[in-house]
Design a protein around this motif. Sequence first.
Motif, PDB file in Angstrom:
ATOM      1  N   ALA A 282     -21.368   9.642  20.952  1.00 38.06           N
ATOM      2  CA  ALA A 282     -20.094   8.979  20.700  1.00 38.06           C
ATOM      3  C   ALA A 282     -19.715   9.055  19.224  1.00 38.06           C
ATOM      4  N   VAL A 283     -18.420   9.162  18.973  1.00 43.43           N
ATOM      5  CA  VAL A 283     -17.856   9.093  17.623  1.00 43.43           C
ATOM      6  C   VAL A 283     -16.576   8.269  17.687  1.00 43.43           C
ATOM      7  N   GLN A 284     -16.274   7.554  16.612  1.00 46.99           N
ATOM      8  CA  GLN A 284     -15.026   6.811  16.492  1.00 46.99           C
ATOM      9  C   GLN A 284     -14.567   6.871  15.034  1.00 46.99           C
TER      10      GLN A 284
ATOM     11  N   GLY B 277     -23.719  10.506  13.801  1.00 44.28           N
ATOM     12  CA  GLY B 277     -22.923  11.519  13.121  1.00 44.28           C
ATOM     13  C   GLY B 277     -22.058  12.313  14.092  1.00 44.28           C
ATOM     14  N   GLU B 278     -21.499  13.392  13.592  1.00 41.82           N
ATOM     15  CA  GLU B 278     -20.550  14.192  14.364  1.00 41.82           C
ATOM     16  C   GLU B 278     -21.213  15.145  15.342  1.00 41.82           C
ATOM     17  N   ASN B 279     -22.502  15.384  15.186  1.00 42.13           N
ATOM     18  CA  ASN B 279     -23.145  16.422  15.994  1.00 42.13           C
ATOM     19  C   ASN B 279     -24.338  15.905  16.790  1.00 42.13           C
ATOM     20  N   SER B 280     -24.329  14.629  17.108  1.00 42.87           N
ATOM     21  CA  SER B 280     -25.415  14.076  17.902  1.00 42.87           C
ATOM     22  C   SER B 280     -25.421  14.705  19.293  1.00 42.87           C
ATOM     23  N   ASP B 281     -26.600  15.030  19.795  1.00 40.88           N
ATOM     24  CA  ASP B 281     -26.675  15.606  21.136  1.00 40.88           C
ATOM     25  C   ASP B 281     -27.060  14.567  22.181  1.00 40.88           C
ATOM     26  N   SER B 282     -27.080  13.296  21.795  1.00 40.57           N
ATOM     27  CA  SER B 282     -27.364  12.236  22.755  1.00 40.57           C
ATOM     28  C   SER B 282     -26.528  11.007  22.447  1.00 40.57           C
ATOM     29  N   ASN B 283     -26.406  10.155  23.440  1.00 40.56           N
ATOM     30  CA  ASN B 283     -25.664   8.922  23.295  1.00 40.56           C
ATOM     31  C   ASN B 283     -26.593   7.753  23.599  1.00 40.56           C
TER      32      ASN B 283
ATOM     33  N   SER C 157     -17.620  19.757  26.620  1.00 37.56           N
ATOM     34  CA  SER C 157     -17.721  20.995  25.847  1.00 37.56           C
ATOM     35  C   SER C 157     -17.645  20.724  24.354  1.00 37.56           C
ATOM     36  N   GLU C 158     -16.847  19.715  23.969  1.00 35.05           N
ATOM     37  CA  GLU C 158     -16.714  19.339  22.565  1.00 35.05           C
ATOM     38  C   GLU C 158     -16.821  17.824  22.434  1.00 35.05           C
ATOM     39  N   PRO C 159     -18.032  17.288  22.396  1.00 32.97           N
ATOM     40  CA  PRO C 159     -18.204  15.827  22.382  1.00 32.97           C
ATOM     41  C   PRO C 159     -17.522  15.140  21.218  1.00 32.97           C
ATOM     42  N   ALA C 160     -17.459  15.779  20.068  1.00 36.95           N
ATOM     43  CA  ALA C 160     -16.889  15.131  18.885  1.00 36.95           C
ATOM     44  C   ALA C 160     -15.415  15.459  18.679  1.00 36.95           C
ATOM     45  N   ALA C 161     -14.777  16.065  19.681  1.00 38.12           N
ATOM     46  CA  ALA C 161     -13.395  16.504  19.512  1.00 38.12           C
ATOM     47  C   ALA C 161     -12.421  15.339  19.390  1.00 38.12           C
ATOM     48  N   LYS C 162     -12.732  14.219  20.017  1.00 39.88           N
ATOM     49  CA  LYS C 162     -11.866  13.043  19.906  1.00 39.88           C
ATOM     50  C   LYS C 162     -12.713  11.791  20.061  1.00 39.88           C
ATOM     51  N   ASP C 163     -12.121  10.648  19.719  1.00 46.89           N
ATOM     52  CA  ASP C 163     -12.864   9.396  19.742  1.00 46.89           C
ATOM     53  C   ASP C 163     -13.255   8.972  21.156  1.00 46.89           C
ATOM     54  N   TRP C 164     -14.408   8.330  21.241  1.00 47.66           N
ATOM     55  CA  TRP C 164     -14.912   7.791  22.487  1.00 47.66           C
ATOM     56  C   TRP C 164     -14.432   6.351  22.651  1.00 47.66           C
TER      57      TRP C 164
ATOM     58  N   SER D 217     -27.187   8.815  10.564  1.00 46.11           N
ATOM     59  CA  SER D 217     -28.490   8.346  10.099  1.00 46.11           C
ATOM     60  C   SER D 217     -28.777   8.821   8.679  1.00 46.11           C
ATOM     61  N   LEU D 218     -28.304  10.011   8.336  1.00 43.50           N
ATOM     62  CA  LEU D 218     -28.554  10.513   6.990  1.00 43.50           C
ATOM     63  C   LEU D 218     -27.803   9.685   5.946  1.00 43.50           C
ATOM     64  N   LYS D 219     -26.602   9.223   6.306  1.00 48.61           N
ATOM     65  CA  LYS D 219     -25.859   8.377   5.368  1.00 48.61           C
ATOM     66  C   LYS D 219     -26.524   7.013   5.219  1.00 48.61           C
TER      67      LYS D 219
END
Length: 387
Positions: free
Chosen positions: A206-208, A248-254, A281-288, A79-81
């Motif tokens: 989610a991140v991709q 972003g990489e640190n979202s706490d919700s989907n 434990s690490e939501p952003a560790a790999k792509d969803w 969102s910041l970008k």
Amino acid sequence: MKRSIYLGVCLTAIACIVISCSKSGGKIASNPAAYLKNDEQKAMLATLKDLAHGQMYSVEYSADYCLDEIMAGGGASSSLKLLGKALPLLTTVPLSRAGGGFDFGCSAFCVKSPSGDILVGRNFDYRFVSASNVLVHNVSKGAAHKSVNISSLPFIDKDTYVAGALSDGKTDISVPVTASIYCCLDGMNDAGLFIGVLSLRGTGGAVQHEAGKGDIVPTLAIRLILDTCTSVDEAVEVFRSHNFFADGENSDSNFHFLIADAGGKSVVVEYYRPGEVPPLSEPAAKDWTMNLIDTDHVTNFYLSEEWWNFGGGQTRYDTLHDTLESKNRVMTEDECMALLDDVHTNLQSEGGDITSNTQWSVVYNLSKKTATICVNKNYEDKLPFQL
């Protein structure tokens, strides 16, 4: 303990907007055009109408909102970008603070009318005490399709804008209305295509990162789809052809999306991690992974088989399911609104914290291209709209 969440661009990017304050009194400029960039925007703001005593506005959004420029650099992965691209193009507002997160829940469903029209019912639930929302009728340059969209102005600043004053020397919603084009939470375009976003809690976001794809956050996806697509299949392709970021990489919700078209097809698009069990434990560790679920109703828990029922809104979901089954998925528009009334959420307090509160209920007729809106659970006062 209640979870704090972010609604993509709506809760962090757009919430970062703060009008420039004077050194003496800190008041917001009283001139509604003070922070606009051109005459086209001023003409657009001149169409602003108060439909419900400061709780719902309409506007003919005919100004250029620079979507091509925003997507030219690869879209936005947070969102910041998105904020960094959109605000300098649309306004002269300086940035000074970020917004916070809130708990919310929504309900949505798709049925046929007795005459065969395709109807979508949607509640947007959020923990504001009262609504100050804007109905955006998109007639912008560059959009392939006109659309009616609903945005929530309190996401910009829940204290300053919740009253919804047009311009009283202290509040001025011209900039929020201008930015609200990237804060649309549900809508329908002139092809009869609907999309709405709903929250998912407790898993991270989610991140991709697939090379060669542009990046989208939830409300940027809604903007692209309403502007360019005519069917569920085309809308799904927008998700497939972009990297999706909850925020972003640190979202706490989907988030997941109900999409429906005038042909009667409806699906839910959501993102999850196959083979893993939430909470992660690490939501952003790999792509969803994107998952497509053929369904006509949804609330706030995952529908993907491996993550089924992780989240909230089970009672509301069961009410939707049972009603659609009992009606054989054929309902009038009045019955759709009555069902939204049945699953609305009331303003409550848990440990001194305000919980989710239904801000608006809307029934879209995808065949006739109409919308009927009730604000703040006032189901006796229906606001009609024809696209």
